[in-house]
Write an enzyme that holds these catalytic residues in place. Structure first.
Site, mmCIF file in Angstrom:
data_model
loop_
_atom_site.group_PDB
_atom_site.id
_atom_site.type_symbol
_atom_site.label_atom_id
_atom_site.label_comp_id
_atom_site.label_asym_id
_atom_site.label_seq_id
_atom_site.Cartn_x
_atom_site.Cartn_y
_atom_site.Cartn_z
ATOM 1 N N ASP A 102 -5.622 2.238 6.851
ATOM 2 C CA ASP A 102 -4.755 2.990 5.958
ATOM 3 C C ASP A 102 -5.296 4.428 5.963
ATOM 4 O OD1 ASP A 102 -2.929 3.574 3.748
ATOM 5 O OD2 ASP A 102 -4.710 3.515 2.483
ATOM 6 N N ASP A 137 -4.588 7.419 3.075
ATOM 7 C CA ASP A 137 -4.959 7.938 1.755
ATOM 8 C C ASP A 137 -5.827 6.947 1.003
ATOM 9 O OD1 ASP A 137 -3.404 10.486 1.648
ATOM 10 O OD2 ASP A 137 -1.720 9.139 1.905
#
Length: 221
Positions: free
Chosen positions: A13, A15
């Protein structure tokens, strides 16, 4: 770590996992929530790890077009990159990986993802799956399955690095193994998965096939 398991690829991922963009994201979303008359304190925790169009859509606000609002939020977030930083150790760790063995699967649109990675000094992988690349966002497994497919591997043979509940659920649904990054967590996250606060002290071992094992012992070498 992981009982000696090796993985065909690592999927990240963005953020909260390789960069910390919480301050910038919450500045923009706070202004948006205030304009909609929402309870900002209750609303902000719901934005993380999910595509903007789905965050807005599930509110069912009268007269609010999720597509138009998501586009406007993209422009606002793209203009606010102040304070975006890499998660500790992330840059060196990502640079240690073979380019064909890692990808980013993010709920952010590609334009915003590239801007934030540049602001944080994060290397850009050959494979990025962004918000517009899938029909269903996290917690659906689509982004991780697509990232694995583009790398030429099976998601079930991948280690997913995640920080948010929606992303963790997406990785679980893809039948991947999960490593939780807790660097940006204000409160402990209850999870059955292994969790680390940063990439400092995390190294890798690579076998003859190119499969990767996380190796904390190698990090100091």
């Amino acid at each position: 770590m992981f009982a000696g398991r090796k993985f065909a690829a690592f999927l990240f991922d963005m953020d909260g996992t390789v960069i910390n963009s919480i301050a910038a994201a919450e500045r923009v979303w706070t202004q948006w929530a205030q304009r909609q008359g929402l309870d900002v304190g209750k609303f902000l925790p719901t934005i993380h790890g999910v595509r903007a169009i789905e965050t807005i859509g599930r509110l069912n606000l009268p007269g609010v077009d999720p597509v138009r609002e998501a586009d406007a939020l993209l422009q606002a977030e793209a203009a606010d990159l102040d304070g975006i930083l890499p998660i500790a150790g992330a840059v060196a760790f990502l640079k240690s990986l073979q380019p064909e063995r890692w990808a980013i699967a993010t709920s952010a649109p590609r334009e915003l993802a590239l801007l934030r990675m540049k602001a944080a000094g994060i290397p850009v992988p050959a494979v990025i799956v962004a918000a517009e690349d899938v029909t269903r966002g996290k917690p659906a497994p689509d982004c991780f399955r697509l990232a694995a497919e583009r790398l030429g591997v099976d998601a079930r043979d991948c280690l997913v690095f995640e920080d948010a509940p929606a992303g963790i659920a997406a990785a679980e649904a893809a039948e991947a193994t999960v490593m939780v990054i807790s660097a940006t967590h204000g409160h402990p996250l209850q999870t059955p998965h292994m969790a680390i606060a940063s990439y400092d002290g995390l190294g890798i071992a690579i076998d003859d096939r190119g499969w990767i094992a996380p190796s904390p012992e190698l990090a100091a070498a």
